[in-house]
Structure formats: structure tokens, C-alpha cells
Write an enzyme that holds these catalytic residues in place. Structure first.
Site, PDB file in Angstrom:
ATOM      1  N   THR A  97       0.874  -1.173   0.000  1.00 50.96           N
ATOM      2  CA  THR A  97       0.000   0.000   0.000  1.00 50.96           C
ATOM      3  C   THR A  97       0.905   1.215   0.000  1.00 50.96           C
ATOM      4  O   THR A  97       1.792   1.324   0.846  1.00 50.96           O
ATOM      5  CB  THR A  97      -0.907   0.006   1.244  1.00 50.96           C
ATOM      6  OG1 THR A  97      -1.699  -1.181   1.246  1.00 50.96           O
ATOM      7  CG2 THR A  97      -1.808   1.224   1.262  1.00 50.96           C
ATOM      8  N   LYS A 172      -6.968   1.247  -3.787  1.00 51.42           N
ATOM      9  CA  LYS A 172      -6.708   0.597  -2.493  1.00 51.42           C
ATOM     10  C   LYS A 172      -6.950   1.565  -1.337  1.00 51.42           C
ATOM     11  O   LYS A 172      -7.564   1.217  -0.327  1.00 51.42           O
ATOM     12  CB  LYS A 172      -5.276   0.063  -2.445  1.00 51.42           C
ATOM     13  CG  LYS A 172      -4.810  -0.433  -1.069  1.00 51.42           C
ATOM     14  CD  LYS A 172      -5.586  -1.646  -0.584  1.00 51.42           C
ATOM     15  CE  LYS A 172      -5.171  -2.057   0.822  1.00 51.42           C
ATOM     16  NZ  LYS A 172      -3.858  -2.708   0.868  1.00 51.42           N
TER      17      LYS A 172
END
Length: 293
Positions: A97, A172
Site C-alpha cells: 500500500t 486501495k
């Protein structure tokens, strides 16, 4: 058959690595203190390297599954980083991420050196990682995405091409803001319910039969029922990192993020008051103890 190098064998990465091996992929992993135990992977045929540079030099595909943007930049751009060993044509797949603007920057550097790049962050938990049932949100060239699907399918159940480089990480962050934001909201409501004397089972039952039902409630249900926090194996510090990245992305795009900032503040305070490595469901107990001013 591609030779695959992988950096980041943590709770999620270990599951990814084990499923790559189950599908017969040739895998080398980076030795690192943050890894989960490698015994099972080594027994299944994995090899190891001591530097990202050495790993990249022998890999057709390099998969990253590290904590966040600082770690991605370090393993790619460091003195013994991936870019120092990467060969022309190497495919880099970033399952971490990360801040999208950083993703675009490092991708441009990879491409300038003759490599190819996909940002491929994941959703779901270590349980699904171990089962090979992750969700992947993939940004990058459509033809490269198609070419890499056989590799991604080794460890993912649902794979979505989100658009150009950076779009995977943007999606995300949107997903985790909604997911963790809902969990934080429910934790605050559950703490209020407890202080107000509302029975936890009644709280869950009423929400489950109305507008409060959803994945976030299901993950918090064991904590509310018995104090079991294993329904969401995600640390408070990781939640804070993701919300910080989301707020940065929203700020970069001049999008309103009033609610997101409040969620970040709640998680930030929780990390200061308690154990930042505690799991997110423990937020309920912290909020019960906290008295609003």
C-alpha cells in the site's frame, strides 16, 4: 515459466509466496528480519538472497509486499536496491500500500531503466492470503496486466484492472478508507453503547438487521461478543498509515476529507494511548476508557 523474486514475507507476503510455490513458480525471497519464518517456504523449494540488488539480478519478475511508501522506495532506490540489479524487461509488481504520487515516480524510474511496472495492492486478510484468495487492484498497461494474470492468479481470487499506473494504489486507499473508516465508526458507537449500558449482543443484533450490517460489523462481532480480536488481523499502526496515505491523496487532489481526517485523528490518538501494534478491534476498549472533553 518466470523466475520470481519476492521482497516482504510478512503476514500477507508469506501467503503469497506459499501459493506461488504451490503453483510451481521458481521463487527467491529476500532475507529480512521482518519476515515470517521461512522454513515452510524453503522446504517447498524457495531460495533466498541477502540484497534487493542480488534478487533483482536473477529475477524476471520482482514482487514487493512491504509496509508502505518509505519501504518501497528504500528497496527500489537504495544503494543495493532493485534498480541497481534489475535487467531490461524485468517486471516489477508492487503489492504494497503506497502513496500514488510516489508510485508514479518510482514506476517512471523503473520504466526509464527498461523495466515494466504494475501497482497491484491487495485487499482481504492473511487468512485469504494463505488460501490464495486475495483481491488485487492492478494499475498499469493493459497488455502487461494480461501477461501477468497467470502469476497473479496463483495467489488471488478476484483481479481488477483499475487503469493506468497509480490507479491500483488510489483504489486501495479508497477501499481502506471506507473499510477502516466504517470499523472506526462502529468501534466508537460500540464504546458509547457500552458506556451507556446497552447490551453488546443487542447492539450487534439491531445493527445486523438494519443499516449497520456489513463486513465491518462482522469483523468486530467476535470482539463485542467475547473479546476475541482475531476477526480483523490488522494493526492500529497499519490502519493509521493507510488513513494518512488516504488523507495525503485527498489533499493532493483537492478533495474534501473532513471525515477522513477525523478517522485519522482517532487512530492517531489510539496509537499514542495504547500499543500501536495492537489489532484494530482493540480500539473499542481504548474508546471505552477515553472520556470526551
Amino acid at each position: 515459466m518466470k523466475t520470481i523474486g519476492m521482497i516482504g514475507i510478512g503476514m500477507m507476503g508469506h501467503g503469497i509466496a506459499s501459493n506461488l510455490l504451490k503453483h510451481g513458480q521458481l521463487l527467491t525471497v529476500l532475507e529480512h528480519p521482518g519476515n515470517q519464518p521461512l522454513d515452510a517456504l524453503l522446504a517447498a523449494g524457495a531460495r533466498t538472497c541477502t540484497t534487493p540488488q542480488a534478487l533483482a539480478a536473477q529475477s524476471d519478475v520482482v514482487i514487493l509486499c512491504v509496509t508502505g511508501t518509505p519501504q518501497v522506495e528504500a528497496v527500489l532506490l537504495g544503494d543495493d536496491g532493485v534498480l541497481k540489479g534489475m535487467r531490461p524487461g524485468t517486471i516489477l509488481i508492487d503489492c504494497s500500500t503506497a502513496v500514488p504520487t510516489s508510485t508514479e515516480k518510482v514506476a517512471a524510474m523503473v520504466i526509464a531503466q527498461g523495466g515494466q511496472f504494475l501497482d497491484s495492492p491487495m485487499t482481504r486478510t492473511p487468512k485469504e492470503a494463505a488460501e490464495g484468495r486475495l483481491n488485487l487492484l492492478v494499475g498499469g498497461d493493459a497488455d502487461l496486466f494480461k501477461a501477468c494474470q497467470p502469476i497473479l492468479s496463483c495467489f488471488a481470487e478476484n483481479i481488477v484492472h483499475t487503469g493506468p499506473i497509480g490507479s491500483g494504489h488510489r483504489m486501495k486507499l479508497l477501499h481502506n478508507y471506507v473499510s477502516l473508516g466504517t470499523v472506526t465508526l462502529l468501534a466508537e458507537a460500540a464504546a458509547c453503547a457500552q458506556r451507556a449500558g446497552v447490551d453488546a449482543n443487542t447492539f450487534v443484533e439491531v445493527l445486523s438487521k438494519g443499516g449497520g450490517w456489513g463486513a465491518a460489523l462482522e469483523r468486530l462481532k467476535p470482539t463485542l461478543a467475547t473479546g476475541d480480536t482475531s476477526g480483523l488481523r490488522f494493526s492500529m499502526s497499519n490502519a493509521l498509515k493507510d488513513l494518512s496515505y488516504y488523507n495525503q491523496m485527498a489533499s493532493d487532489t483537492h478533495a474534501d476529507h473532513t471525515v477522513a481526517q477525523a478517522v485519522k485523528n482517532t487512530l492517531e490518538t489510539a496509537c499514542k494511548e495504547g500499543d500501536q501494534n495492537a489489532l484494530v478491534p482493540e480500539l473499542i476498549g481504548l474508546l471505552v476508557k477515553r472520556k470526551a472533553h
